[in-house]
Design an enzyme around this catalytic site. Structure first.
Site, PDB file in Angstrom:
ATOM      1  N   GLY A 311       4.586   0.309   4.568  1.00  0.00           N
ATOM      2  CA  GLY A 311       4.980   0.102   6.281  1.00  0.00           C
ATOM      3  C   GLY A 311       5.209  -0.762   6.693  1.00  0.00           C
ATOM      4  O   GLY A 311       5.296  -1.924   6.212  1.00  0.00           O
ATOM      5  N   GLU A 550      -4.358   1.301   0.682  1.00  0.00           N
ATOM      6  CA  GLU A 550      -5.075   0.409   0.425  1.00  0.00           C
ATOM      7  C   GLU A 550      -6.199   0.451  -0.782  1.00  0.00           C
ATOM      8  O   GLU A 550      -7.554  -0.074  -1.124  1.00  0.00           O
ATOM      9  CB  GLU A 550      -6.671  -0.138   1.350  1.00  0.00           C
TER      10      GLU A 550
END
Length: 754
Positions: A311, A550
């Site tokens: 990202g 994550e």
């Protein structure tokens, strides 16, 4: 037979008898419930009891003519059936009797029948040709009060942030061009940075307020504005900035944190690789120290060793790159190094290749990309060296000598990111639930008469059962995540391994819950839920990825389960494996000693609603799974099977343990919080929410509990009935409960919710 033939006390029971005999399917246990209630009813005379018990003979049930008389008495009373009263049948019976005999008292024995038989309005409202009061909502509970309970000590932070989100820059609209979408989200991130929110979790000397707990709370609020905003914000300030803050030292903080918090330095977090998604320890990117030049050379050795799905890759000037640190020919394990990617003109620097990941299922306002490094040199000072450093003589030094412990200590500092992801997923679920429930409180569908207004969707028991437990779960997970962030931020507890274990499991079950909840809400809204304007479609795409970034949920569940086993292992390090197995076995036996036929068949409300029963059930499941896994692993190792292979053989067992442990942890956290609520009325509401969550979760695992003999078929059925009953009891308060999430009106833009 007219009303003069009945005393007021008997007349109260007539609606009950009319309902329970309507299908001729009364079981012996159900008859027993009614008979006991009649026997214990002190308002009834002996003659009254005799008359009522005469109508309880299965071999000689009430005749059709008597049925018609009962029905006429009910119709002539013109009493409204109010579905949203806490005990609608008991209240209805009281009103019918009062119509004929003047004001009479509420009958607690009829209430017991209503509760213990699980009688709900949807079971009997079709039997009465009476007007059914379909009030949209109850005002018993204030959404503001509920919201204040959820906000807790963070009320000021959350309120001010919600006000910030009222700026026109956060107005939601359909955006389908990814470049325009990304640029707009970047402007939103910069706006929040200018307002001081980017640096929020950083120390005061770097522009922050050192409020990591408050930082986590705003994530779900950002989700209500846009999912892409929440994730890009998290990458910039949480992952990139967080790696500098948590893994770097003062020189890095002084040089980079201020600019990062202001979004003047845009960065990315380059950990994941194409070939090693969840296996961070196995990443292939190298960071080789050159003693002569005192530089670190970053290199991508193979085709699939590039950084993947990073990202902020298109907008960032710098990356926090995780690589295998090689010094003097020795691999010292994974470390993070700051690597510049672009110059002031936003041109890629030599040796850097970045490729756009392109369009995704969701989060298209986030600029994800792939990154390759070809012999890129950076100064040795760019090593984030809190846990491992390069000395002046070129040697490596770390205070944590064990490489495994050092690796997990580094990753443990980033656990906050997982909490924020779970928080964002929860925010998405809350938004979808609010849209779906508000829609169902307006939308009408079906009935059995064209003369009568159609029924509200929310008044169908199937609709209540679909959505109400999901609302209860949202409350439980909200409180749990607050607690986890508080524990994570507790500086008096430097060892984060236990919190890491807990968060790994909770992140998994909460992000899976969020996806399931959003899908259920989409279906509950029919075609309207499929329209982009109603936001659920984008939430589906945005939250979907939360299950695999994550940390992939399946991997994290195993991490959580291994953490439980590690605690277990610590017990037997001194006492010996066999000794602790015997101890655990005896503990299980002690618990099982209470699981006799009386316990497994116990179905009364006081027992099923008691938190002690819920905790006992959750603890028993976790402990039993821990014991059986340990026994299986011991058995495999005794046969000479390597420990890695032994763990593979119990992999699905491990995941089951991870889920069980996380569910237990969430419920206990919620119960602990409920003890802090001082208002008895709201405490009772939250306790009911906790009861629904617990019984719903036990019900989901009913097959396991049945296999173990922990509950009987009778108890399983009773739990199911209780779940339905609780959904009905919470039905009047659903509007208040979703308003209690605190979603501001300026963000609730879905047309079907307004």
């Amino acid at each position: 037979m007219t009303k003069e033939n009945y005393t007021a006390q008997v007349l109260q029971y007539i609606p009950v008898f009319y309902i329970i005999w309507s299908d001729d399917l009364l079981s012996a246990s159900e008859i027993n419930v009614v008979e006991n209630a009649i026997s214990e009813d002190n308002t009834l005379s002996n003659e009254d009891k005799k008359q009522l018990k005469a109508w309880m003979d299965v071999k000689n049930p009430p005749k059709n003519e008597l049925f018609k008389t009962w029905k006429q008495l009910i119709i002539n009373s013109s009493v409204k059936l109010v579905e949203h009263e806490t005990f609608p049948l008991t209240a209805f019976s009281q009103k019918v009797a009062s119509y004929y005999h003047g004001e009479i008292s509420f009958n607690n024995q009829i209430k017991k029948i209503e509760i213990n038989l699980g009688i709900q309005p949807n079971h009997y409202n079709h039997l009465f040709e009476v007007h059914i009061d379909l009030e949209k909502k109850s005002l018993q509970y204030s959404p503001k009060t509920i919201d204040s309970i959820l906000k807790g000590k963070h009320a000021e932070t959350i309120d001010s942030f919600r006000a910030i989100l009222n700026d026109p820059i956060f107005s939601w609209e359909v955006r389908r061009n990814k470049e325009e979408f990304r640029n707009h989200v970047l402007k939103q991130v910069e706006f929040l940075a200018d307002s001081g929110y980017g640096a929020m979790a950083y120390p005061k000397e770097y522009g922050g307020t050192n409020d990591m707990e408050g930082y986590a709370t705003i994530f779900e609020n950002m989700m209500w504005a846009d999912g892409s905003l929440a994730i890009k914000f998290g990458v910039q300030f949480g992952l990139f900035g967080g790696s500098i803050q948590k893994l770097g030292t003062k020189k890095h903080h002084d040089k980079y944190l201020n600019a990062t918090g202001k979004a003047e330095l845009l960065g990315c977090f380059a950990m994941t690789e194409t070939g090693h998604g969840s296996n961070v320890r196995g990443i292939k990117t190298t960071a080789t120290y050159n003693k002569k030049t005192e530089t670190i050379v970053i290199h991508t050795p193979g085709k699939n060793d590039n950084k993947e799905y990073i990202g902020n890759a298109i907008h960032s000037k710098m990356a926090s790159v995780f690589a295998q640190l090689i010094i003097n020919g020795k691999n010292e394990g994974v470390h993070a190094i700051l690597v510049p990617l672009r110059n002031e003109k936003h041109e890629l620097l030599p040796g850097i290749t970045v490729e756009d990941n392109g369009y995704k299922l969701g989060l298209n306002g986030v600029d994800n990309g792939k990154i390759w490094f070809n012999q890129v040199e950076v100064p040795k000072e760019n090593l984030l060296n809190k846990y491992g450093t390069i000395l002046g003589n070129g040697d490596y030094y770390s205070e944590i000598k064990n490489p495994n412990k050092r690796f997990f200590t580094m990753l443990g500092t980033l656990v906050g990111g997982r909490i924020c992801v779970a928080r964002a997923g929860l925010g998405g679920a809350k938004y979808a639930l609010t849209v779906a429930i508000k829609h169902s409180l307006k939308r009408r569908q079906f009935n059995d008469s064209v003369k009568i207004q159609e029924d509200l969707l929310m008044d169908y028991p199937s609709h209540q059962l679909r959505l109400t437990p999901l609302v209860a779960s949202a409350y439980v997970y909200h409180i749990t995540l607050d607690k986890m962030m508080k524990l994570y931020c507790d500086e008096s507890q430097p060892d984060k391994r236990q919190v890491e274990t807990q968060v790994a499991g909770l992140k998994s079950i909460i992000t899976w819950y969020a996806n399931d909840a959003i899908q259920e809400c989409r279906e509950a809204c029919g075609g309207k839920g499929y329209l982009l304007e109603n936001r659920i479609a984008d939430l589906k795409g945005d939250v979907d990825i939360f299950t695999t970034f994550e940390g992939d949920n399946n991997v994290l569940l195993q991490l959580a389960a291994k953490g439980v086993l590690s605690d277990f292992k610590a017990e037997f390090n001194s006492a010996g494996f066999s000794t602790v197995l015997k101890l655990l076995s005896s503990q299980l036996s002690d618990k099982l000693s209470t699981i006799n036929p009386l316990y497994t068949n116990k179905t009364d409300k006081d027992h099923l609603y008691n938190p002690k029963f819920h905790i006992h059930a959750f603890e028993h499941r976790t402990r039993r799974l821990t014991y059986t896994i340990a026994m299986r692993i011991r058995g495999y190792i005794k046969k000479g099977i390597p420990s890695y292979q032994a763990f593979l053989k119990v992999q699905t067992h491990l995941m089951t343990l991870g889920k069980a442990y996380s569910t237990e942890l969430a419920y206990k956290s919620f119960i602990e919080h409920n003890s802090t609520i001082t208002d008895p009325e709201y405490k009772a509401l939250f306790e009911k929410i906790g009861t629904l969550y617990a019984l719903y979760e036990i019900r989901k695992d009913a097959s396991w509990y049945l296999e173990q003999g922990y509950i009987s078929g009778t108890k399983s059925k009773a739990i199911r009935q209780r779940v339905e009953r609780l959904c009905t009891e919470l039905r009047p308060h659903l509007n208040s409960l979703v308003d209690g999430f605190g979603i501001p009106e300026h963000l609730m833009t879905a047309p079907i919710a307004n």
